[in-house]
Structures are given as C-alpha cells and as structure tokens.
Design a protein around this motif. Sequence first.
Motif, PDB file in Angstrom:
ATOM      1  N   GLU A  45       0.726  -1.220   0.134  1.00  0.00           N
ATOM      2  CA  GLU A  45       0.055   0.036   0.116  1.00  0.00           C
ATOM      3  C   GLU A  45       0.639   1.310  -0.065  1.00  0.00           C
ATOM      4  O   GLU A  45       0.480   2.129  -0.612  1.00  0.00           O
ATOM      5  N   ARG A  48       2.016   1.986  -3.302  1.00  0.00           N
ATOM      6  CA  ARG A  48       1.137   2.611  -4.279  1.00  0.00           C
ATOM      7  C   ARG A  48       0.681   4.168  -3.972  1.00  0.00           C
ATOM      8  O   ARG A  48       0.769   4.786  -5.009  1.00  0.00           O
ATOM      9  N   GLU A  51       3.785   6.360  -5.579  1.00  0.00           N
ATOM     10  CA  GLU A  51       3.539   6.623  -6.928  1.00  0.00           C
ATOM     11  C   GLU A  51       2.825   7.651  -7.084  1.00  0.00           C
ATOM     12  O   GLU A  51       3.077   8.626  -8.004  1.00  0.00           O
ATOM     13  N   GLN A  52       1.409   7.843  -6.412  1.00  0.00           N
ATOM     14  CA  GLN A  52       0.549   9.037  -6.327  1.00  0.00           C
ATOM     15  C   GLN A  52       1.188  10.390  -5.882  1.00  0.00           C
ATOM     16  O   GLN A  52       1.171  11.338  -6.365  1.00  0.00           O
TER      17      GLN A  52
END
Length: 416
Positions: A45, A48, A51-52
Amino acid sequence: MSISIQALRDNRNAKAKEARNLLDNHTGDAWTKAIKDQVDGLYAEIDRLDEQIERHARAIEIEAGLKDAVEDRAVKAGKSVDQVKTEDARERKVFSRWIQGGMDALDADGKEVMAKRAVTIQANQSTGTGSAGGFSVPPSFLEEIEIAMLAFGSVQSVARVIRSSIGSDLAVPALNDTNNTGRIIAENAALTNTALVLSQVTIPAFMYSSDSILMSYQMLQDSILAEGEIVRLIGERLGRITNAHFTTGTGTGQPRGVNTGASVGRTGATGTTVTATYNDLVLLQESVDEAYQGNARWMFHQSTRRMLKQLVDGSGRPLWQPGVSAGLGNAEPDTILGKPYAINNQMPVMAANARSILYGDFSKYYVRVVRDMQMRRLDERYADNLQVGFFAFGRWGGNLVDAGTNPVRCFVNSAT
C-alpha cells in the motif's frame, strides 16, 4: 500544498508508522507469518501511495526550487527578490521572442538584452557574431534546465558540485595520513619527522551538446509551449548523458564515473548473479570506514530496489523500512539497514559480474560545472523544411576524490 497530496502523505505516514511499530514490537518468535503478511500488505500500500505522491510532489518541488534559486541570486547580486523577478521576466520575454522569431523578432530593447548574453563562437579560420554563435541561457531558464537534469541526474543530486569560470583541468589535492600516528618520546629525545604524501585527482571539463531539436515554423508561431518544450527536452537530453558518465564513465575522453572509481567492497557468492543477500549488504556497508558512515547512503537501479525490498534479516524482518514524510520531503527517508538510498537508473541492473550496488559518502564525488549553459538557434540550416533547429551546450566533468581510504565501495554480483 493541495488537500489531495496532504491526504496522501498522511495516509502514507500512518501506514509507515504502523509498519514500523510491527517491526519494532515483533522480534524473535513474535515475528510470525501473520505479522509478516501484515507488514508486506502495508508495504504494498505504501508503494501505491508513493507513486501517487511522486506525481503531485514533482510539480511542487520544481516550484520550490525555482523560488529558492531566485532568492539565492538576489542575495548574491545584492538586489531585492522583486528586482530579480523583474529582470527575469524581461529576459524570459526577450528569450522567448528570440526562440520564436530569431533576432529579427526583437526590438531595440530585446537586442540590447541579447547582446549582453551573446557568446562568440570561433571555429578554425572563421569567426562568428553573437547571433551566429549563441547566447548564454538566462538564469530563469537555466534553473528549469538544471531541475530537469536533476530528474535524471541522481549522481549530481548527492555529489559535491563545484562551479568554475574556466575549463582548464582542475586538480584536487588529496592527502592520506591515516597510516601515521604520534608517538611517545623519551626525555630530551629528538622529534621524528614524518613527511606528508600528497596526491591529486584531476577533473577535466568535457563539452556536451543536447543535439539539435527541430521545430517547425508553424509550431514556433502558434504554440505558447514551444519554449517550455525546448527547455525540458534540453534538460532531459543533457541530464541523461551527464548522469550516465557520472555513474559509469570510463575517465578516458569522458568523466570518470563514481561506479568506475569505487573500489570493491563485497563480491557475491556463487548463485548471486541477479540478487544479493542480507550478508552481502552488511559486509558492503561495513567495508566503508566509519569516518564516512555519517554521510553514507546506497545507490542502485530501480529494479535493484525491488529485489532489496524482499530481503530480510536473520529473524525474517525486512531490511527496507519506510520513512515518515513531512513537508516537501522525507523527515525520515526510506532506508535499507538504517541508511537512505538514491535511485539511479544508470546503475547496472543485476547480472553476472555487475557492479550493481554502491555504498558510501557520495559527497566525495565531485561534479564540475564550467560557466553557464549556452544555446544556439539554427535558422538557415533547416530552412528548406521550414524548420528551426535549437541546441544547447555546456561543459561538465566528474571524478571520485579518493585519497586512498575508499569513501565509496561497490557490490559485485557473482560470475555464476
């Protein structure tokens, strides 16, 4: 900072703290498969969210970097920030007109501005005027180019950067006195003379070019993005080649890269052609003298990070630990064995005999920059195709300054 990126950071921090708490509170027999699976899920998590966050943070970091650069130039020039901004706006406006229409598009004020930045280029048996030669890129554009270069220039972001006004070879003195010590002397005894042995590391400057960037007349006339695209492309092209040489350059006809200059700290055992072990990282880290540990970090390819994230210590606990971010950066950076790392995709991927991981004090790698980057507009050369060519050039050098105590060492994958 937007609410969205703050929310992402808060979420990332919460999961990083949760993972750290699990790692800290579960050791030995308490480190069960259920706890491991929980930590692995948190790490996935975090990846993820990272990356954002990276996409949002990049724009903010560029804006902050430009603001800091303007303030630094104002201090050095003894001017107010507003004065520097006004001068920048004037130069940007003139430079943009020059990009779009050449010297013919400039009024008297514009030609005066460009005359101050003119660079005469002299070839064999010929001379050039400023308009035929080139122009030194205005500081406001230069900062954007350098930021674009740093996006590719992982070595430059952690190295020691020095600027010089001339391009002759730069000799950096080096001294290794570590084998000498003081001594006890008897009463009335003469002192012992121990000579200092000096050496030097030479850093030549090499001329780099972005190669030509061709733009049609229509694009220059119609697109307000023309100047931005040219600046971005120039930065990316020069960033790729200089970082490649700062990483693995041979030192012959190009800079000597930090990976080239690093001594071997650990060679993997048979079977580690595309991997490394916990023991390999420990021994590589410990191969660097304690004097360099305070400022030490890792450097490797992004694909190597993916592998390292899967490594565990003797108790099965991950070596990679997420940091807790604050503001625009990480108050606690992500670490491996307690040390931060720099991703450099010019580092070799893991393969037989690859020098795939570096560890040490990268401030001992000197990146040399000679004067400002310069730019040319080529009107006649591509006129038949209704195109204009642009290219930028500048001089850079680099070398690892090692007095003999190996501030940076590398891990080498096994041959088989």
